[in-house]
Design a protein around this motif. Structure first.
Motif, short mmCIF file in Angstrom:
data_model
loop_
_atom_site.label_atom_id
_atom_site.label_comp_id
_atom_site.label_asym_id
_atom_site.label_seq_id
_atom_site.Cartn_x
_atom_site.Cartn_y
_atom_site.Cartn_z
N LEU A 187 -14.95 -10.17 28.42
CA LEU A 187 -16.05 -9.26 28.12
C LEU A 187 -16.24 -9.02 26.62
O LEU A 187 -17.30 -8.57 26.20
N LEU A 188 -15.22 -9.32 25.84
CA LEU A 188 -15.37 -9.23 24.38
C LEU A 188 -16.46 -10.19 23.88
O LEU A 188 -17.02 -9.98 22.81
N LYS A 189 -16.74 -11.21 24.68
CA LYS A 189 -17.76 -12.20 24.30
C LYS A 189 -19.14 -11.86 24.85
O LYS A 189 -20.09 -12.60 24.64
N SER A 190 -19.24 -10.74 25.58
CA SER A 190 -20.50 -10.38 26.21
C SER A 190 -21.29 -9.37 25.39
O SER A 190 -20.77 -8.31 25.05
N PRO A 191 -22.55 -9.66 25.07
CA PRO A 191 -23.37 -8.71 24.32
C PRO A 191 -23.72 -7.47 25.13
O PRO A 191 -24.11 -6.45 24.57
N PHE A 192 -23.54 -7.54 26.45
CA PHE A 192 -23.94 -6.42 27.30
C PHE A 192 -22.92 -5.29 27.31
O PHE A 192 -23.20 -4.21 27.80
N PHE A 193 -21.74 -5.55 26.77
CA PHE A 193 -20.70 -4.52 26.76
C PHE A 193 -20.25 -4.18 25.34
O PHE A 193 -19.10 -3.82 25.10
N GLU A 194 -21.15 -4.28 24.40
CA GLU A 194 -20.81 -3.98 23.01
C GLU A 194 -20.81 -2.48 22.71
O GLU A 194 -20.26 -2.05 21.72
N SER A 195 -21.44 -1.69 23.56
CA SER A 195 -21.60 -0.26 23.26
C SER A 195 -21.08 0.62 24.39
O SER A 195 -21.73 1.58 24.78
N ILE A 196 -19.91 0.29 24.93
CA ILE A 196 -19.32 1.08 26.00
C ILE A 196 -18.68 2.34 25.41
O ILE A 196 -17.97 2.27 24.41
N ASP A 197 -18.92 3.47 26.05
CA ASP A 197 -18.30 4.71 25.61
C ASP A 197 -17.13 5.14 26.49
O ASP A 197 -16.19 5.78 26.01
N LEU A 198 -17.19 4.79 27.79
CA LEU A 198 -16.22 5.34 28.71
C LEU A 198 -16.09 4.46 29.95
O LEU A 198 -17.10 3.96 30.46
N LEU A 199 -14.87 4.27 30.43
CA LEU A 199 -14.61 3.57 31.68
C LEU A 199 -14.24 4.61 32.74
O LEU A 199 -13.31 5.41 32.54
N VAL A 200 -14.96 4.60 33.86
CA VAL A 200 -14.73 5.58 34.92
C VAL A 200 -14.41 4.85 36.22
O VAL A 200 -15.30 4.25 36.84
N PRO A 201 -13.14 4.85 36.65
CA PRO A 201 -12.80 4.19 37.91
C PRO A 201 -13.33 4.95 39.12
O PRO A 201 -13.37 6.19 39.11
N ILE A 202 -13.75 4.23 40.14
CA ILE A 202 -14.14 4.85 41.40
C ILE A 202 -12.91 5.55 41.98
O ILE A 202 -11.87 4.91 42.18
N PRO A 203 -13.00 6.85 42.26
CA PRO A 203 -11.80 7.58 42.69
C PRO A 203 -11.47 7.38 44.17
O PRO A 203 -12.36 7.14 45.00
N LEU A 204 -10.21 7.46 44.49
CA LEU A 204 -9.76 7.58 45.87
C LEU A 204 -9.70 9.06 46.24
O LEU A 204 -9.58 9.92 45.36
N HIS A 205 -9.77 9.36 47.52
CA HIS A 205 -9.49 10.73 47.94
C HIS A 205 -8.02 11.03 47.64
O HIS A 205 -7.17 10.13 47.67
N SER A 206 -7.72 12.28 47.33
CA SER A 206 -6.37 12.65 46.91
C SER A 206 -5.31 12.28 47.96
O SER A 206 -4.21 11.85 47.61
N LYS A 207 -5.65 12.39 49.24
CA LYS A 207 -4.68 12.04 50.29
C LYS A 207 -4.38 10.55 50.28
O LYS A 207 -3.24 10.12 50.42
N ARG A 208 -5.43 9.75 50.12
CA ARG A 208 -5.22 8.29 50.11
C ARG A 208 -4.47 7.86 48.86
O ARG A 208 -3.62 6.97 48.90
N LYS A 209 -4.77 8.52 47.75
CA LYS A 209 -4.07 8.18 46.51
C LYS A 209 -2.58 8.52 46.62
O LYS A 209 -1.72 7.76 46.16
N ARG A 210 -2.25 9.68 47.22
CA ARG A 210 -0.85 10.04 47.39
C ARG A 210 -0.13 9.02 48.28
O ARG A 210 1.01 8.63 48.01
N LYS A 211 -0.80 8.58 49.34
CA LYS A 211 -0.18 7.62 50.24
C LYS A 211 0.04 6.27 49.55
O LYS A 211 1.09 5.65 49.72
N ARG A 212 -0.97 5.81 48.78
CA ARG A 212 -0.87 4.52 48.11
C ARG A 212 0.00 4.59 46.86
O ARG A 212 0.66 3.63 46.48
N GLY A 213 -0.04 5.74 46.21
CA GLY A 213 0.76 5.92 45.00
C GLY A 213 0.00 5.68 43.72
O GLY A 213 0.49 5.97 42.63
N TYR A 214 -1.21 5.17 43.81
CA TYR A 214 -2.03 4.87 42.63
C TYR A 214 -3.44 4.56 43.10
O TYR A 214 -3.68 4.29 44.28
N ASN A 215 -4.36 4.57 42.15
CA ASN A 215 -5.74 4.16 42.40
C ASN A 215 -5.92 2.76 41.81
O ASN A 215 -5.81 2.58 40.59
#
Length: 206
Positions: A80-108
């Protein structure tokens, strides 16, 4: 899988990498175009049944292999460093898991992908913007219509005025119908209508 990286050199050579980051009309963007102000979307791989990528995703999500997400996040970050479409990113936001599923899996798993991307792109990850209000059924075996209904209105967005007008990139593991990503995007746009939204996924289902 092996200790050499997170996947052996032979398998990595045969992975179905895409050039989505160089194509403004790639299949990911075509699928999400016009939905919730998403302006660009990419995936590192194409996903097919019983393939190498399906095995990687399964191990990432269900076999306690979060390092797979981080590793391929870094791999995609380099591209993506070579992509002009991602030259001005401010923030990465991962799609969240529900808290119960995250506790069971241990991570998102999406957060692990985001952290790998961030280590290369030098862009912060924020896991406090989006929340999953209800625990939904897994999307894996649902029809397209059922997927939309399953995630409709399940996300909420925190009050962070400083992000309005920023370029926010949603991070997810797999793009199938796009229902989850669109629902998350709608939650952000409802609160921050001036945001620019893009999407990065590890894989797009065929």
């Amino acid at each position: 899988m092996g200790d050499e990286q997170e996947i052996c050199t032979f398998c990595q050579y045969h992975l179905p990498y895409t050039d989505d980051h160089l194509d403004p009309n790639n299949p990911c963007f075509q699928q999400l175009k016009g939905r919730s102000q998403i302006q660009f979307a990419v995936a590192l791989f194409r996903l097919s049944n019983a393939g190498l990528v399906e095995n990687l995703i399964y191990n990432l999500k269900y076999n306690s292999k979060p390092q797979i997400g981080y590793y391929f996040g870094r791999e995609y970050g380099i591209k993506l460093l070579k992509s002009p479409f991602f030259e001005s990113i401010d923030l990465l936001v991962p799609i969240p898991l529900h808290s119960k599923r995250k506790r069971k899996r241990g991570y998102n798993q999406s957060a692990k992908i985001a952290m790998g991307l961030a280590s290369i792109l030098q862009v912060p990850v924020d896991e406090t913007i989006l929340f999953r209000k209800v625990q939904t059924k897994t999307q894996t075996r649902l029809s397209s219509l059922a997927r939309v209904a399953n995630v409709s209105g399940v996300f909420s967005c925190s009050k962070k005025p400083a992000i309005d007008g920023k370029h926010i990139v949603l991070i997810d593991d797999v793009l199938t119908t796009g229902a989850t990503l669109v629902s998350a995007a709608e939650a952000i746009i409802e609160r921050y209508p001036n945001c620019k939204l893009s999407v990065i996924c590890l894989a797009k289902a065929s």
